[in-house]
Enzyme design. Sequence first.
Site, PDB file in Angstrom:
ATOM      1  N   ARG A   1       0.875  -1.177   0.000  1.00  0.00           N
ATOM      2  CA  ARG A   1       0.000   0.000   0.000  1.00  0.00           C
ATOM      3  C   ARG A   1       0.910   1.223   0.000  1.00  0.00           C
ATOM      4  O   ARG A   1       1.981   1.198   0.620  1.00  0.00           O
ATOM      5  CB  ARG A   1      -0.938   0.010   1.217  1.00  0.00           C
ATOM      6  N   ASP A  47       0.704  -5.438   9.902  1.00  0.00           N
ATOM      7  CA  ASP A  47      -0.303  -6.307  10.516  1.00  0.00           C
ATOM      8  C   ASP A  47      -1.264  -6.861   9.471  1.00  0.00           C
ATOM      9  O   ASP A  47      -1.827  -7.946   9.658  1.00  0.00           O
ATOM     10  CB  ASP A  47      -1.089  -5.538  11.582  1.00  0.00           C
ATOM     11  N   GLU A  48      -1.442  -6.130   8.385  1.00  0.00           N
ATOM     12  CA  GLU A  48      -2.394  -6.532   7.347  1.00  0.00           C
ATOM     13  C   GLU A  48      -1.685  -7.057   6.098  1.00  0.00           C
ATOM     14  O   GLU A  48      -2.259  -7.058   5.002  1.00  0.00           O
ATOM     15  CB  GLU A  48      -3.301  -5.347   7.008  1.00  0.00           C
ATOM     16  N   CYS A  49      -0.426  -7.474   6.259  1.00  0.00           N
ATOM     17  CA  CYS A  49       0.355  -8.150   5.196  1.00  0.00           C
ATOM     18  C   CYS A  49       0.749  -7.246   4.034  1.00  0.00           C
ATOM     19  O   CYS A  49       1.093  -7.745   2.956  1.00  0.00           O
ATOM     20  CB  CYS A  49      -0.388  -9.382   4.656  1.00  0.00           C
TER      21      CYS A  49
END
Length: 428
Positions: free
Chosen positions: A317, A361-363
């Site tokens: 992201r 935490d969300e890969c």
Amino acid sequence: MAGKPVCKYGASCYRKNAEHLHAFSHPLTAKESPSPSSQEELPESPPAAKKAKKEEDGVNIQSNTEISSSFVSPSAALEPCRKQIKEQFLVDMPDDFTQFWDFCKSLDSCHPELVLMSSLHLELVGPFHVLQGQLTGVPWQQCVLQDRYFYDPPELVTVLRSDDDRGFHLGYFRDDPKSLDCLVVSNCANVDCEFRIEGCNLFSAVRYVVSVRCTVYLSNSETLLTLGTFTHGRNLQTWDARFLLKNKLQDKSIKKTKRQELEHIESLIKNKAEELHLDMQEPKGLITKRNRTINAKCFHKIGLSVPFDKSTELGYRPLPVTDGELRKILDRIAACTIEAKRPSLMEPLQEIVTYVQFANDECDYGMGLELGLDLFMHGDQFHSLVLTLLPLAYELLYRDEYARIIKEHVNHSDRTPLNICATINTVN
């Protein structure tokens, strides 16, 4: 083919193309062995005759083995060195690495590392020292710093360096340490942190550097004063330009001789690359191709590439700020001389670090990699934060080799690259 000449490498020959196999005989290979059908057609031999024949064949096989074992193919001879490079530099080298070494040895068997010095002021360094037998017994912690310049990310291994004052060097760049898919990039460590793609292998990269140098030597004095380019139109005064200006550009024979020398080496590189069937694509096409595969540009301009699942949008992201905005934040922090003001200036950066923690935490591990690389490229003021972000990002991406390299690099406080070989030579 009857009466074929015997290949000098015998059974150890590494050339498998049909033309070579048709033209030369290779003892002990299946191709030269009698076929099963021809063996069946032979009359049954008496036991005594069979025993004698077996002993005779044993002698012949032994003598053939001794002859063929005396020939070692170039690739086989360098295989132990490649294993040593993997152990000491933590990455494998692509095939063109040893091919370029063989090419340089064909030009100067005594000092292949200096073949490009007179024409390009470039020396073969880094893993090439292993091929010279200079890094035996040196631990990987020191080898990964050998010829590693200040802005070199873990993805880069320097293999060519210049003797100029800009810190110009070229090296293999790869996103994944386990991959052999490399680009050859360049950087001027004493100028900035930006890297530029020069080729997809050493032959194409060096040839491109030669072509740019030729352009300099074809220029007139007025152009040289403003040109000062080395690659991709950089507004820098090159060693060549300084050399010509120092000699007042009066002697046209200097330019002509230098240009002829460059054209000669370019011709040799081109011919060898064609013989090896190497891709000689110029940087423009490689840059376009690279831009299609990267997730973000980063401060070093080569970009980063991490696995990204489009269906789940997991893997990367973007940062919440642009490169320009991040640079301004870092510039303000680095320029601050009043300790009381630093906490307020650090707040925007700390907020970005918090976003990275959520992303991990969300890969979305690419976000931490991007921020870590940008901090590293900005300068040593943020090295403590780099050690927090980058090793973790590399480990999450299963690029543990890079995590080990960045730790050693950041802890090496000297801005000049480590030169173990020079130390060894001084001691000796």
